[in-house]
Design a protein around this motif. Sequence first.
Motif, PDB file in Angstrom:
ATOM      1  N   UNK A   1       0.714  -1.342   0.118  1.00  0.00           N
ATOM      2  CA  UNK A   1      -0.059   0.074  -0.167  1.00  0.00           C
ATOM      3  C   UNK A   1       0.713   1.287   0.014  1.00  0.00           C
ATOM      4  N   UNK A   2       2.322   1.010   0.061  1.00  0.00           N
ATOM      5  CA  UNK A   2       3.106   2.387   0.262  1.00  0.00           C
ATOM      6  C   UNK A   2       3.103   2.948  -1.024  1.00  0.00           C
ATOM      7  N   UNK A   3       2.937   4.232  -1.248  1.00  0.00           N
ATOM      8  CA  UNK A   3       3.159   5.070  -2.533  1.00  0.00           C
ATOM      9  C   UNK A   3       4.446   5.264  -2.739  1.00  0.00           C
ATOM     10  N   UNK A   4       4.727   5.197  -4.217  1.00  0.00           N
ATOM     11  CA  UNK A   4       6.353   5.324  -4.506  1.00  0.00           C
ATOM     12  C   UNK A   4       6.607   6.932  -3.887  1.00  0.00           C
ATOM     13  N   UNK A   5       5.820   7.712  -4.014  1.00  0.00           N
ATOM     14  CA  UNK A   5       6.112   9.296  -3.476  1.00  0.00           C
ATOM     15  C   UNK A   5       6.483   9.149  -2.190  1.00  0.00           C
ATOM     16  N   UNK A   6       5.961   8.298  -1.216  1.00  0.00           N
ATOM     17  CA  UNK A   6       6.385   8.271   0.297  1.00  0.00           C
ATOM     18  C   UNK A   6       7.584   7.563   0.344  1.00  0.00           C
ATOM     19  N   UNK A   7       7.707   6.660  -0.358  1.00  0.00           N
ATOM     20  CA  UNK A   7       9.022   5.732  -0.449  1.00  0.00           C
ATOM     21  C   UNK A   7      10.112   6.740  -0.509  1.00  0.00           C
ATOM     22  N   UNK A   8      10.049   7.594  -1.587  1.00  0.00           N
ATOM     23  CA  UNK A   8      11.070   8.521  -2.093  1.00  0.00           C
ATOM     24  C   UNK A   8      11.317   9.507  -1.088  1.00  0.00           C
ATOM     25  N   UNK A   9      10.391   9.798  -0.585  1.00  0.00           N
ATOM     26  CA  UNK A   9      10.405  11.014   0.334  1.00  0.00           C
ATOM     27  C   UNK A   9      11.176  10.929   1.634  1.00  0.00           C
ATOM     28  N   UNK A  10      10.666   9.398   2.034  1.00  0.00           N
ATOM     29  CA  UNK A  10      11.412   9.139   3.153  1.00  0.00           C
ATOM     30  C   UNK A  10      12.958   8.721   3.050  1.00  0.00           C
TER      31      UNK A  10
END
Length: 262
Positions: free
Chosen positions: A102-111
Amino acid sequence: MAGRVAGKVALVTGGASGIGRGVVEKLAEEGAFVVVTDIQDALGEEVAAGVRKAGGKAEYRSHDVTDEDAWIDVIGGVKARHGRLDILVNNAGIGIGGPILEMKLSDWRRQTAINLDGVFLGVKHGIPLMRESGDGGSIVNISSVAGLKGSPSLAGYCATKGGVRLFTKAVALECANAKDGIRVNSVHPGLIETPIWLTVGDAINPGANAPPDLDAMSTLAVPLGVKGFPADIANGVLWLSSDEARYVTGLELVIDGGMMLR
């Protein structure tokens, strides 16, 4: 013992709250001039002002650790004002939880940008000024016990903190090979009472709509049975930053009340 880092110049990212604030206050208490950086400007200014009111030395700089130009500006400012950098604590970080599917790629990249790229940029731009200073230095990268073992619903966070762990060891060897006197170590906090639990709590207890009960979690997961506080981590950072740890590099200092024993 007082004055363990007296006369040293330190830079602490993410210093406006949580572990970062604890580190800022401890290093200042022990004699360092601390450059506090964060994107929480009001809180950062408050921390620096509090240090000065207590008799210490600190200044605040607004700083996005994912921006390389910002790093160049901050390090340039340290050089212009102080002419040296002795201690760099790469502490800025966020926690984004949830099932990996469920993780968004945008959240992965931000973190990843904050937790890992920010550490890379700090090291890349901090080392040259430390080398110019001529007296070596200490870099402390804040990882986590999540960088030592996997946790469900925290895969992205674990990936970044595990990356910090091995990145630290590789850079420690580079500095050792260069004989520049710069020591590079990582610190791995366990259950510490900080604001990060406001963002990762739902991953641990879905639907609760409230921060997790760290006291209850500590009773179950921590052999010592209690949660930790920012001061516990700050004490470890202080030691690694001081000349007492002159023979220590590439270490992963785990401060977790015994969690990793299980």
